[in-house]
Design an enzyme around this catalytic site. Structure first.
Site, PDB file in Angstrom:
ATOM      1  CG  HIS A 162      48.753  49.461 -53.096  1.00 33.48           C
ATOM      2  ND1 HIS A 162      48.285  49.495 -51.795  1.00 33.48           N
ATOM      3  CD2 HIS A 162      48.124  48.421 -53.690  1.00 33.48           C
ATOM      4  CE1 HIS A 162      47.408  48.525 -51.616  1.00 33.48           C
ATOM      5  NE2 HIS A 162      47.289  47.855 -52.748  1.00 33.48           N
ATOM      6  CB  CYS A 181      48.638  44.908 -51.779  1.00 34.95           C
ATOM      7  SG  CYS A 181      46.956  44.349 -52.096  1.00 34.95           S
ATOM      8  CG  ASP A 223      49.623  52.342 -50.024  1.00 30.45           C
ATOM      9  OD1 ASP A 223      49.525  51.151 -50.391  1.00 30.45           O
ATOM     10  OD2 ASP A 223      49.034  53.276 -50.595  1.00 30.45           O
TER      11      ASP A 223
END
Length: 393
Positions: free
Chosen positions: A280, A74, A278
């Site tokens: 993820h 990430c 994001d």
């Protein structure tokens, strides 16, 4: 594992919230918007940022390593996003907008190609992970914001098309004289033999027909990354207003950070909430076609971006800025100096003309750090380590 990941990601997409109805302005990387009258413009700006997420089924890193970065990549993806924003500003301009199913300029695909998940792309997950090995990070190990900044700085040396001057300001100090010296120095190609033959260059950052020379330039575009620690376990409230003002600057590249072991790319704020992309979400790896065309829709966030309270931000971050010209840099310096006038706010870093005498004078033209330096810096800044300096509590 894949099924669990896909189920999780599907739930995440269902949880995205629209922007709140508020009179507070929305700031996105130096642009100010109104929720009531410019909502479409906000979403277009967000969708135009390159969005790098976990990927699966890409060529094995190092030939025998992982074929997915789910669970560990990430921060590497956030590093890609903040650096991609610098390349977009460099080659397309801050006002460029991506539109679905609309033909984009060749330079757009050249920027995107530089981040594709394969070993010969300048800023690929493969290059970042393998460069990190030389800095003491095993493949699959989590990075902090400073570590990924150091690795990207080294990789940028090979990107002669962009010809960026990358400066990482350490010890919470930005030295103007160092940066001017760096940006006024022409650096020849350091990696011409490290990448494929000329016929493949378009897929790795050089657009077809691009002229890459070593002619001196009065100013190489600056990517300035500033790793910071803004508190002990939580962000010190005294830094919040200063952090907000960083997103107001036209030179803003955003912020990488997030929560411990869960990184995000912050691109703006509204009220007391940060706006972020994001990483993820696990998506299949994308391969360019024979003509180096990339199916690009999965690289753009086409739903309202995520938001989180500023108070939830982990204090270990890296702030980024892009100055294409020397005038841009001078303007940025003036804006930073004005931040000291904010009542009740603490400056996140110090801006000085010359290197302070109490700090060792670095060789600003040295484009690499040895592993002991990187290990020391990593211990100082990464959130997983408890030995750090507290700024102005």
């Amino acid at each position: 594992m894949d099924a669990a990941t896909l189920t999780y990601d599907t739930l995440r997409f269902a949880e995205f919230e629209d922007f709140p109805e508020t009179s507070e302005p929305v700031w996105i990387l130096g642009r100010k918007y109104s929720i009531f009258t410019e909502k479409d413009e906000i979403l277009s700006d967000v969708a135009s940022r390159l969005w790098f997420t976990y990927r699966k089924n890409f060529p094995a890193i190092g030939g025998t390593g992982p074929t997915s970065d789910t669970g560990w990549g990430c921060m590497l993806r956030c590093g890609q996003m903040i650096f991609a924003q610098a390349l977009v500003c460099r080659h397309l301009g801050r006002d460029w907008r991506w539109t679905q199913r609309k033909r984009q300029p060749d330079s757009y695909f050249s920027v995107l190609n530089a981040f594709i998940d394969r070993k010969d792309s300048y800023y690929s997950i493969h290059q970042i992970a393998q460069m990190g090995v030389g800095e003491g990070k095993s493949i699959g190990q989590w990075y902090g914001p400073n570590t990924v900044a150091q690795v990207l700085k080294k990789l940028a040396v090979f990107d002669t098309w962009s010809s960026l001057a990358v400066h990482i300001a350490m010890d919470n100090t930005v030295v103007m004289e160092e940066i001017r010296r760096l940006c006024r120095t022409s650096v020849p190609c350091a990696g011409a033999t490290a990448f494929p033959a000329d016929s493949d260059r378009h897929c790795n950052g050089f657009p077809a027909g691009a002229e890459v020379t070593n002619r001196p330039s009065p100013w190489r575009p600056l990517v300035l990354l500033i790793p910071l620690r803004l508190g002990l376990t939580d962000i010190n409230e005294a830094y919040v207003e200063t952090l907000k003002h960083c997103f107001m600057m036209p030179q803003s590249l955003g912020v990488i950070g997030g929560k411990p072991n869960s990184a995000h790319y912050f691109i703006g704020y509204v009220g007391e909430e940060l706006i972020y992309l994001d990483p993820h979400t696990t998506q299949p790896a994308v391969e360019p076609t024979d003509g180096c065309f990339i199916p690009d829709e999965s690289f753009h966030c086409q739903h309202p971006p995520c938001r989180m309270s500023i108070a939830e931000l982990d204090p270990s971050i890296a702030v980024g800025f892009f100055c294409k010209t020397e005038d841009d840099f001078n303007d940025w310096c003036q804006q930073v100096k004005k931040l000291s006038l904010l009542g009740g706010a603490l400056p996140m870093f110090e801006l000085v003309e010359l290197q302070p005498s109490h700090l060792a004078c670095p060789d600003v033209l040295n484009l690499s750090l040895d592993s002991s330096d990187v290990e020391r810096l990593e211990r100082f800044f990464d959130s997983e380590d408890e030995d750090f300096e507290i700024l102005s509590l």
